[in-house]
Design a protein around this motif. Structure first.
Motif, short mmCIF file in Angstrom:
data_model
loop_
_atom_site.label_atom_id
_atom_site.label_comp_id
_atom_site.label_asym_id
_atom_site.label_seq_id
_atom_site.Cartn_x
_atom_site.Cartn_y
_atom_site.Cartn_z
N ARG A 183 25.38 -7.98 -50.96
CA ARG A 183 25.84 -6.97 -51.93
C ARG A 183 24.68 -6.50 -52.78
O ARG A 183 24.50 -5.31 -53.03
CB ARG A 183 26.91 -7.57 -52.85
CG ARG A 183 28.26 -7.53 -52.22
CD ARG A 183 29.37 -8.02 -53.14
NE ARG A 183 30.46 -8.37 -52.26
CZ ARG A 183 31.05 -9.55 -52.17
NH1 ARG A 183 30.72 -10.52 -53.00
NH2 ARG A 183 31.99 -9.77 -51.29
N LEU A 232 33.32 -11.87 -39.68
CA LEU A 232 31.89 -12.16 -39.89
C LEU A 232 31.29 -12.73 -38.61
O LEU A 232 31.97 -13.43 -37.87
CB LEU A 232 31.76 -13.25 -40.95
CG LEU A 232 31.43 -12.91 -42.40
CD1 LEU A 232 31.32 -14.19 -43.21
CD2 LEU A 232 30.16 -12.08 -42.54
N GLU A 264 31.95 -4.34 -42.44
CA GLU A 264 30.91 -4.70 -43.43
C GLU A 264 31.19 -4.05 -44.77
O GLU A 264 31.01 -4.68 -45.83
CB GLU A 264 29.54 -4.30 -42.88
CG GLU A 264 29.12 -5.18 -41.71
CD GLU A 264 28.15 -4.57 -40.74
OE1 GLU A 264 27.70 -5.29 -39.82
OE2 GLU A 264 27.84 -3.35 -40.84
N MET A 273 26.31 -7.91 -40.25
CA MET A 273 26.87 -9.25 -40.47
C MET A 273 28.30 -9.41 -39.94
O MET A 273 28.84 -10.52 -39.96
CB MET A 273 26.84 -9.61 -41.97
CG MET A 273 27.62 -8.68 -42.86
SD MET A 273 27.43 -9.15 -44.60
CE MET A 273 28.33 -7.83 -45.41
N LEU A 296 33.81 -6.17 -46.45
CA LEU A 296 33.27 -7.42 -46.98
C LEU A 296 32.45 -7.16 -48.24
O LEU A 296 32.53 -7.93 -49.21
CB LEU A 296 32.41 -8.12 -45.92
CG LEU A 296 33.18 -8.74 -44.77
CD1 LEU A 296 32.24 -9.09 -43.62
CD2 LEU A 296 33.92 -10.00 -45.23
N LEU A 297 31.67 -6.09 -48.23
CA LEU A 297 30.82 -5.80 -49.39
C LEU A 297 31.66 -5.43 -50.61
O LEU A 297 31.33 -5.81 -51.73
CB LEU A 297 29.84 -4.66 -49.07
CG LEU A 297 28.72 -4.99 -48.07
CD1 LEU A 297 27.97 -3.71 -47.67
CD2 LEU A 297 27.73 -6.01 -48.64
N GLU A 318 30.38 -16.56 -47.02
CA GLU A 318 30.56 -15.76 -48.23
C GLU A 318 29.29 -15.68 -49.08
O GLU A 318 28.99 -14.65 -49.70
CB GLU A 318 31.74 -16.30 -49.05
CG GLU A 318 32.05 -15.57 -50.35
CD GLU A 318 32.22 -14.04 -50.23
OE1 GLU A 318 31.81 -13.33 -51.17
OE2 GLU A 318 32.74 -13.55 -49.19
N TYR A 378 26.30 -15.50 -47.98
CA TYR A 378 25.47 -14.47 -47.33
C TYR A 378 25.96 -13.07 -47.75
O TYR A 378 25.17 -12.21 -48.13
CB TYR A 378 25.57 -14.65 -45.81
CG TYR A 378 24.67 -13.75 -45.00
CD1 TYR A 378 23.42 -14.19 -44.57
CD2 TYR A 378 25.08 -12.47 -44.62
CE1 TYR A 378 22.60 -13.37 -43.81
CE2 TYR A 378 24.27 -11.65 -43.87
CZ TYR A 378 23.03 -12.11 -43.46
OH TYR A 378 22.23 -11.29 -42.70
N VAL A 379 27.29 -12.92 -47.72
CA VAL A 379 27.88 -11.61 -48.08
C VAL A 379 27.53 -11.27 -49.53
O VAL A 379 27.16 -10.12 -49.85
CB VAL A 379 29.42 -11.65 -47.90
CG1 VAL A 379 30.05 -10.35 -48.40
CG2 VAL A 379 29.78 -11.90 -46.44
N LYS A 380 27.60 -12.26 -50.40
CA LYS A 380 27.33 -12.04 -51.84
C LYS A 380 25.90 -11.53 -52.04
O LYS A 380 25.66 -10.57 -52.76
CB LYS A 380 27.55 -13.37 -52.57
CG LYS A 380 27.51 -13.28 -54.04
CD LYS A 380 28.10 -14.55 -54.66
CE LYS A 380 27.70 -14.66 -56.12
NZ LYS A 380 26.44 -15.37 -56.32
N PRO A 417 23.62 -3.82 -43.22
CA PRO A 417 24.11 -5.18 -43.54
C PRO A 417 24.74 -5.83 -42.32
O PRO A 417 25.90 -6.27 -42.35
CB PRO A 417 25.15 -4.90 -44.64
CG PRO A 417 25.66 -3.53 -44.32
CD PRO A 417 24.54 -2.76 -43.66
#
Ligand code: PXL
Length: 277
Positions: A132, A119, A147, A113, A150-151, A125, A127-129, A111
């Motif tokens: 997941r 980030l 990462e 990122m 964030l996940l 956010e 992108y992060v979502k 991931p």
């Protein structure tokens, strides 16, 4: 030796020694056939230093390319994803995994990122979502600590003890991650390492920590890991091979301050190849 076809989906940073310019030579050195799906074309990577970079998003090409491959009945032994072009593109990549999935296809998700608690420029956010749910579709994920935070939504910490790493691993499993290779796990100044959760078993490979932290080493590690794993190594053995190689790449660059944007991984490829014998 089995000859595997590995599709890697990540950007072309034209200059900067990351993403595809790292993944292709490393996977080839491991003896695999490579196929690519470029997520975006950038003039350089986005880390501070190169200034304004160009960014051509290839999101809309992804379903067209995948449809052609499907029509041609092309299959892959593995798919390895890295830096992707947009949140929408991550959705297309999930569709692609569904389309090509087969008993024998191993899915690796790096991931890529974030690092050092932040980030990468241009990601958000949304992108992060999406990342997941891509992580949940993977057989193996390879996040760094930032990462993983964030996940999972767990607060990023610079210093921590083993129970923090347990919490991150549990959080990642809670997302649906099956096997986890967590990088940059460091309990003291002098050492760093990789926490591996493989089929429910936890192990940790610890090695020397170098003073210099270098850009692009996440991609060197992930590519070397995928190459070794697809040569039949366990996740722990592949993590050890990839970590030792990455360390050598950093050492090979340490005496050259002009090479601030990446690591000179190419002259060390014979070492990597040797460690796969
Ligand atoms: O190395 C990860 C990476 C990949 N691709 C792009 C990046 C970065 C890190 O900054 O900017 C475009």
């Amino acid at each position: 030796m089995a000859y595997k076809r590995i599709l890697t989906i990540q950007d072309i940073s034209c200059v900067g020694q990351c993403s595809l310019t790292v993944a292709l030579p490393v996977l080839s050195a491991a003896g695999h056939e490579t196929a690519v799906l470029p997520s975006a074309v950038l003039s350089t990577h986005t880390a501070p230093g190169f200034g304004d970079f160009t960014f051509r998003d290839l999101t809309d090409d992804i379903p067209l390319i995948a449809a052609h491959w499907k029509k041609q009945k092309i299959t892959f032994d593995a798919v390895y994803t890295g830096y992707l072009g947009s949140a929408k593109q991550i959705g297309y990549v999930k569709d692609l995994l569904d389309t090509f999935s087969g008993k024998e296809m191993t899915v690796f998700v790096d991931p890529a990122m974030a690092d050092d608690g932040v980030l990468y420029t241009g990601l958000d956010e949304g992108y992060v979502k999406e990342m997941r749910s891509l992580a949940a579709a993977a057989d193996l994920i390879l996040p760094n600590i930032t990462e993983a935070c964030l996940l999972t939504g767990i607060r990023y910490r610079e210093t921590y003890e083993e129970n923090y790493i347990d919490e991150l691993l549990r959080g990642l499993m809670g997302l649906g991650a099956k096997n986890i290779i967590l990088t940059g796990v460091s309990y003291n100044e002098g050492s760093t390492g990789i926490a591996v959760l493989e089929e429910g078993r936890r192990s940790c490979y610890t090695h020397r920590k170098l003073k210099r932290s270098s850009h692009g080493t996440g991609d060197v590690f992930a590519s070397a890991f995928v190459g070794a794993y697809m040569r039949g190594r366990s996740a722990y053995d592949a993590a050890k091979i990839a970590a030792d190689y990455t360390l050598k790449c950093i050492e090979n660059t340490a005496d050259d301050p002009s090479h601030w944007y990446g690591v000179k991984f190419e002259p060390v490829l014979p070492y990597y190849i040797g460690s796969l014998q």
